[in-house]
Design a protein around this motif. Structure first.
Motif, PDB file in Angstrom:
ATOM      1  N   VAL A  96      -9.867  -0.195  11.007  1.00  0.00           N
ATOM      2  CA  VAL A  96      -9.933  -1.572  10.621  1.00  0.00           C
ATOM      3  C   VAL A  96      -9.560  -1.605   9.341  1.00  0.00           C
ATOM      4  O   VAL A  96      -8.790  -2.670   8.914  1.00  0.00           O
ATOM      5  N   MET A  97     -10.131  -1.120   8.411  1.00  0.00           N
ATOM      6  CA  MET A  97      -9.958  -1.268   6.860  1.00  0.00           C
ATOM      7  C   MET A  97      -8.385  -0.830   6.597  1.00  0.00           C
ATOM      8  O   MET A  97      -7.804  -1.582   5.696  1.00  0.00           O
ATOM      9  N   LEU A  98      -8.115   0.269   7.096  1.00  0.00           N
ATOM     10  CA  LEU A  98      -6.469   0.666   6.948  1.00  0.00           C
ATOM     11  C   LEU A  98      -5.723  -0.417   7.398  1.00  0.00           C
ATOM     12  O   LEU A  98      -4.728  -0.998   6.600  1.00  0.00           O
ATOM     13  N   THR A  99      -5.894  -0.894   8.543  1.00  0.00           N
ATOM     14  CA  THR A  99      -4.885  -2.112   8.975  1.00  0.00           C
ATOM     15  C   THR A  99      -5.113  -3.309   8.415  1.00  0.00           C
ATOM     16  O   THR A  99      -4.060  -3.873   7.767  1.00  0.00           O
ATOM     17  N   ASN A 100      -6.274  -3.885   8.296  1.00  0.00           N
ATOM     18  CA  ASN A 100      -6.534  -5.252   7.326  1.00  0.00           C
ATOM     19  C   ASN A 100      -6.413  -5.423   6.108  1.00  0.00           C
ATOM     20  O   ASN A 100      -6.360  -6.226   5.581  1.00  0.00           O
ATOM     21  N   PHE A 101      -6.901  -4.135   5.383  1.00  0.00           N
ATOM     22  CA  PHE A 101      -6.875  -4.082   3.999  1.00  0.00           C
ATOM     23  C   PHE A 101      -5.681  -3.349   3.373  1.00  0.00           C
ATOM     24  O   PHE A 101      -5.033  -3.972   2.682  1.00  0.00           O
ATOM     25  N   SER A 102      -5.689  -2.078   3.728  1.00  0.00           N
ATOM     26  CA  SER A 102      -4.841  -1.430   3.001  1.00  0.00           C
ATOM     27  C   SER A 102      -3.161  -1.434   3.510  1.00  0.00           C
ATOM     28  O   SER A 102      -2.508  -1.771   2.434  1.00  0.00           O
ATOM     29  N   GLY A 103      -3.158  -1.972   4.758  1.00  0.00           N
ATOM     30  CA  GLY A 103      -1.833  -2.501   5.207  1.00  0.00           C
ATOM     31  C   GLY A 103      -1.176  -3.552   4.319  1.00  0.00           C
ATOM     32  O   GLY A 103      -0.156  -3.431   4.010  1.00  0.00           O
ATOM     33  N   PRO A 104      -1.969  -4.797   4.324  1.00  0.00           N
ATOM     34  CA  PRO A 104      -1.410  -5.702   3.336  1.00  0.00           C
ATOM     35  C   PRO A 104      -1.018  -5.568   1.958  1.00  0.00           C
ATOM     36  O   PRO A 104      -0.101  -5.640   1.291  1.00  0.00           O
ATOM     37  N   ILE A 105      -1.920  -4.610   1.520  1.00  0.00           N
ATOM     38  CA  ILE A 105      -1.707  -4.106   0.026  1.00  0.00           C
ATOM     39  C   ILE A 105      -0.421  -3.136   0.014  1.00  0.00           C
ATOM     40  O   ILE A 105       0.291  -3.247  -1.167  1.00  0.00           O
ATOM     41  N   ASN A 106      -0.336  -2.414   1.018  1.00  0.00           N
ATOM     42  CA  ASN A 106       1.211  -1.575   1.143  1.00  0.00           C
ATOM     43  C   ASN A 106       2.080  -2.506   1.033  1.00  0.00           C
ATOM     44  O   ASN A 106       3.272  -2.240   0.218  1.00  0.00           O
ATOM     45  N   CYS A 107       2.125  -3.612   1.587  1.00  0.00           N
ATOM     46  CA  CYS A 107       3.528  -4.773   1.730  1.00  0.00           C
ATOM     47  C   CYS A 107       3.457  -5.388   0.271  1.00  0.00           C
ATOM     48  O   CYS A 107       4.496  -5.412  -0.150  1.00  0.00           O
ATOM     49  N   LEU A 108       2.256  -5.657  -0.327  1.00  0.00           N
ATOM     50  CA  LEU A 108       2.509  -6.277  -1.505  1.00  0.00           C
ATOM     51  C   LEU A 108       3.174  -5.237  -2.927  1.00  0.00           C
ATOM     52  O   LEU A 108       3.634  -5.799  -3.679  1.00  0.00           O
ATOM     53  N   ASP A 109       2.662  -3.990  -2.451  1.00  0.00           N
ATOM     54  CA  ASP A 109       3.002  -3.109  -3.515  1.00  0.00           C
ATOM     55  C   ASP A 109       4.487  -3.162  -3.492  1.00  0.00           C
ATOM     56  O   ASP A 109       5.265  -2.920  -4.849  1.00  0.00           O
ATOM     57  N   ILE A 110       5.388  -3.238  -2.218  1.00  0.00           N
ATOM     58  CA  ILE A 110       6.602  -3.280  -2.315  1.00  0.00           C
ATOM     59  C   ILE A 110       7.152  -4.729  -2.573  1.00  0.00           C
ATOM     60  O   ILE A 110       8.327  -4.935  -3.201  1.00  0.00           O
ATOM     61  N   LEU A 111       6.736  -5.845  -1.837  1.00  0.00           N
ATOM     62  CA  LEU A 111       7.334  -7.045  -1.976  1.00  0.00           C
ATOM     63  C   LEU A 111       6.947  -7.722  -3.408  1.00  0.00           C
ATOM     64  O   LEU A 111       8.059  -8.382  -3.789  1.00  0.00           O
ATOM     65  N   LEU A 112       5.841  -7.504  -3.745  1.00  0.00           N
ATOM     66  CA  LEU A 112       5.780  -8.416  -5.049  1.00  0.00           C
ATOM     67  C   LEU A 112       6.634  -8.419  -6.287  1.00  0.00           C
ATOM     68  O   LEU A 112       7.279  -9.189  -7.120  1.00  0.00           O
TER      69      LEU A 112
END
Ligand SMILES: NC(=O)c1ccc[n+]([C@@H]2O[C@H](COP(=O)([O-])OP(=O)(O)OC[C@H]3O[C@@H](n4cnc5c(N)ncnc54)[C@H](OP(=O)(O)O)[C@@H]3O)[C@@H](O)[C@H]2O)c1
Length: 238
Positions: A96-112
């Motif tokens: 759950v932590m991987l999908t709900n927390f780390s997942g959005p962080i992975n997206c932010l790392d690339i998108l921001l």
């Protein structure tokens, strides 16, 4: 044409957001894992393109999102698993932590780094992060972590003129909640949820919590002494 990228686009709230932004004339990049469901969205819609990757995989996220510049990114993908009888199943919690927390962080790392001044990111948390609810140890913790991250990040990217919005939905009728075996007070449908989110984002709101009365009640509960909070949440859970 304005560009929005939406994760969790193959189902529930994300799917409705794709439909509504496309109908409003935005170019939509619809992201998810389920290629088949996403392909259905694409059919006949010239300004929807699809992007298939698993947000928990940083390399796959980088490959999928590199070079994409958008005006708005809505990081909606998520999951929910409850703990039973206070048994701490570490694998479940990590999932759950991987999908709900780390997942959005992975997206932010690339998108921001690819976003221009004036653009905005919406992180989809949950009102569950406002009050500790029974069985929601993993889900609530993952969304509380995301909420803290969003509020902190909002201060740090302000100088780059990038807006961060934290979305806190109450119960929404989607495949995720259709599995629930308990009463869900003040539940709304995905059309209403999408309307709340799009209105809030159009106004540049830092936090978009809905339905308002439910969010207000939970915020109020969070200010009560802990013993009283527990009494109330146990009652809701029953
Ligand atoms: N429904 C509610 O009552 C409610 C309340 C508060 C907050 N929320 C939050 O709102 C968001 C959307 O929920 P929903 O109710 O619309 O759920 P849903 O119908 O189950 O949709 C979840 C979406 O997330 C995607 N997803 C899940 N894991 C993924 C992964 N590892 N990589 C990429 N995509 C992944 C799924 O894509 P695939 O199917 O393609 O894998 C699907 O499109 C979630 O963050 C949820 O926590 C929902």
């Amino acid at each position: 044409m304005k560009r929005v990228l939406i994760t969790g686009a193959s189902s529930g709230i994300g799917l409705q957001l794709v439909r509504d932004y496309a109908a409003d004339g935005w170019h939509v990049t619809a992201c998810g894992r389920n290629q088949q469901k996403l392909a259905g969205l694409h059919a006949g819609q010239a300004h929807i393109d699809i992007c298939t990757f698993d947000i928990t995989d940083l390399a796959a996220t980088r490959a999928a999102l590199s070079g994409r510049s958008v005006d708005l990114a809505i990081l909606c993908a998520g999951t929910c698993e409850y703990l039973d009888h206070g048994i701490v199943d570490a694998e479940k919690v990590h999932r759950v932590m991987l999908t709900n927390f780390s997942g959005p962080i992975n997206c932010l790392d690339i998108l921001l780094p690819q976003m221009q001044p004036g653009s905005r990111v919406a992180l989809v948390g949950s009102v569950a992060s406002l009050v500790a609810l029974p069985r929601a140890e993993a889900y609530g913790a993952s969304k509380a972590a995301l909420a803290y991250f969003a509020r902190s990040l909002a201060q740090d990217v302000k100088r780059q003129q990038i807006g961060i919005s934290l979305v806190l939905p109450g119960f929404v009728d989607t495949p995720l909640t259709q599995r629930n075996d308990f009463a869900m007070p003040m539940i709304v449908d995905t059309v209403q949820a999408s309307r709340f989110i799009r209105r809030g984002l159009a106004k540049g709101q830092a936090e978009i919590a809905f339905p308002r009365l439910f969010a207000f009640m939970l915020r109020l509960t969070s200010r009560l002494p802990l013993a009283l909070q527990r009494l109330l949440t146990q009652k809701i859970a029953r």
